[in-house]
Design an enzyme around this catalytic site. Structure first.
Site, mmCIF file in Angstrom:
data_model
loop_
_atom_site.group_PDB
_atom_site.id
_atom_site.type_symbol
_atom_site.label_atom_id
_atom_site.label_comp_id
_atom_site.label_asym_id
_atom_site.label_seq_id
_atom_site.Cartn_x
_atom_site.Cartn_y
_atom_site.Cartn_z
ATOM 1 N N GLY A 35 48.185 -13.088 54.012
ATOM 2 C CA GLY A 35 48.727 -11.650 53.977
ATOM 3 C C GLY A 35 48.656 -11.103 52.576
ATOM 4 N N GLN A 90 63.797 9.249 48.253
ATOM 5 C CA GLN A 90 64.972 8.759 47.748
ATOM 6 C C GLN A 90 65.087 8.522 46.341
ATOM 7 O OE1 GLN A 90 67.260 7.554 50.652
ATOM 8 N NE2 GLN A 90 68.904 6.879 49.232
ATOM 9 N N ASP A 159 59.693 27.046 53.892
ATOM 10 C CA ASP A 159 60.988 27.131 53.328
ATOM 11 C C ASP A 159 61.112 27.207 51.763
ATOM 12 O OD1 ASP A 159 60.418 24.665 51.959
ATOM 13 O OD2 ASP A 159 61.013 23.461 54.159
ATOM 14 N N LYS A 180 64.889 32.232 58.082
ATOM 15 C CA LYS A 180 65.261 31.869 59.430
ATOM 16 C C LYS A 180 66.591 33.053 60.001
ATOM 17 C CE LYS A 180 65.564 27.618 61.376
ATOM 18 N NZ LYS A 180 66.239 26.271 61.403
ATOM 19 N N ASP A 206 52.743 24.084 51.977
ATOM 20 C CA ASP A 206 53.869 23.077 51.855
ATOM 21 C C ASP A 206 53.241 21.897 50.603
ATOM 22 O OD1 ASP A 206 56.475 22.026 51.736
ATOM 23 O OD2 ASP A 206 56.382 21.777 54.043
HETATM 24 C C1 R5P Z 1 60.074 18.521 52.802
HETATM 25 O O1 R5P Z 1 60.864 18.449 51.915
HETATM 26 C C2 R5P Z 1 58.706 18.419 52.379
HETATM 27 O O2 R5P Z 1 58.339 19.536 51.585
HETATM 28 C C3 R5P Z 1 57.785 18.849 53.781
HETATM 29 O O3 R5P Z 1 58.073 20.182 54.293
HETATM 30 C C4 R5P Z 1 57.860 17.705 54.574
HETATM 31 O O4 R5P Z 1 58.004 16.542 54.224
HETATM 32 C C5 R5P Z 1 57.014 17.874 55.778
HETATM 33 O O5 R5P Z 1 57.434 16.898 56.816
HETATM 34 P P1 R5P Z 1 56.670 16.901 58.224
HETATM 35 O O6 R5P Z 1 55.427 17.225 57.951
HETATM 36 O O7 R5P Z 1 57.067 15.482 58.837
HETATM 37 O O8 R5P Z 1 57.538 18.030 58.847
#
Ligand code: R5P
Length: 288
Positions: A35, A90, A159, A180, A206
């Protein structure tokens, strides 16, 4: 300058080489029976300027990056582009005993300079020992969106974390962020803070779509407010598991994204891919 495209970024690496008019050095990889991975760069790198392009979505890709750096150690200058820097989540220790994964990976990368693209946590940049620059793919996404001829488009962040990305993607166009609102103990409403979206083309943006949960939920909520269509844009198409199915089921007709991660076209919805190759090539030229 010579370009080496790592095993996670063969297409992007080739496009960067093309942009630079630089030779792409052939790469040989194979896996031993136990591997373990083997990697060899064909072509001379001793005393040369080398640009390594390798995304690190998996632990194996991180090891391949370290192997690429070792194989090119004799170069006069090594520039590394990590278009998708995995292990950026992390970025600090929340509980005793936790590994700061972003630091562990970032510290192992010896190059000058290192380029990342819209790194998930800007905090992770502080862990590099090497000079690092985070490149922004938002203008490329924006340009691709503008070329799609959308009707009265508006770019919306799901967000606060994606607010800057939405603003930069929209450029001179309209943008907003979802808010929200709690309607009752059991009911919440998610809607744009400022703008009405009825009859308009909405682009939810995003930094990444991972499981698709965040963006599918946001798309579903927006559909109830009467837009013409809700498209999705992201820099990093992580697309774990059935993420594209989720988007499809939420009524998203296509995903506008980049090639920081290389993804096949076959899936329930088409991908519109804007390459980050010009971004990386320009940055590499400037730092020479
Ligand atoms: C969050 O902090 C990131 O900006 C994304 O919103 C997140 O990683 C998206 O994750 P998922 O597609 O699993 O909801």
């Amino acid at each position: 300058m010579k370009v080496v495209a790592g095993p996670a970024s063969p297409g992007l690496g080739a496009r960067v080489a093309e942009q630079l008019g630089a030779p792409l050095l052939p790469l040989e990889t194979r896996t031993f029976p136990d591997g373990e991975g083997y990697l060899r760069i064909h072509g001379a790198v001793e005393g040369e300027e080398v640009l390594v392009v390798q995304a690190t979505p998996t632990a194996g890709d991180v090891v391949a990056l370290l192997q690429l750096l070792d194989a090119s150690a004799g170069a006069r200058r090594r520039t590394v582009a990590i278009p998708y820097f995995g292990y950026a989540r992390q970025d600090r220790q929340f509980q005793p005993g936790e590994a700061v994964s972003a630091r562990a990976v970032a510290r192992a990368i010896e190059a000058d300079p290192v380029f990342t693209v819209n790194i998930h946590s800007p905090q992770a940049l502080s862990h590099f020992r090497a000079p690092v620059q985070d490149l922004d793919a938002a203008p490329l996404l924006g340009e691709r969106i503008r070329r799609m001829g959308l009707r009265d488009p508006i770019v919306i962040a799901p967000d606060d974390g994606a607010e800057g990305l939405a603003r930069r993607t929209a450029g001179k166009g309209e943008w907003d962020v979802l808010e929200k609102k709690r309607l009752s103990a059991t009911e919440v409403q998610i809607r744009p803070k400022e703008c009405a979206i009825q009859g308009r083309d909405v682009v939810l943006v995003d930094d990444m779509v991972t499981t698709g949960g965040t963006i599918a939920e946001a798309a579903r909520m927006l559909q109830r407010q009467g837009p013409r269509q809700v498209l999705v844009a992201c820099v990093h198409p992580v697309l774990a598991g059935n993420a594209l199915d989720k988007l499809h089921k939420a009524g998203v007709p296509r995903l506008i994204t980049t090639d920081t991660l290389e993804r096949p076209q076959a899936g329930p919805i088409p991908l519109e891919v804007a390459s980050v190759a010009p971004l990386i090539a320009e940055a590499a030229k400037k730092r020479r």
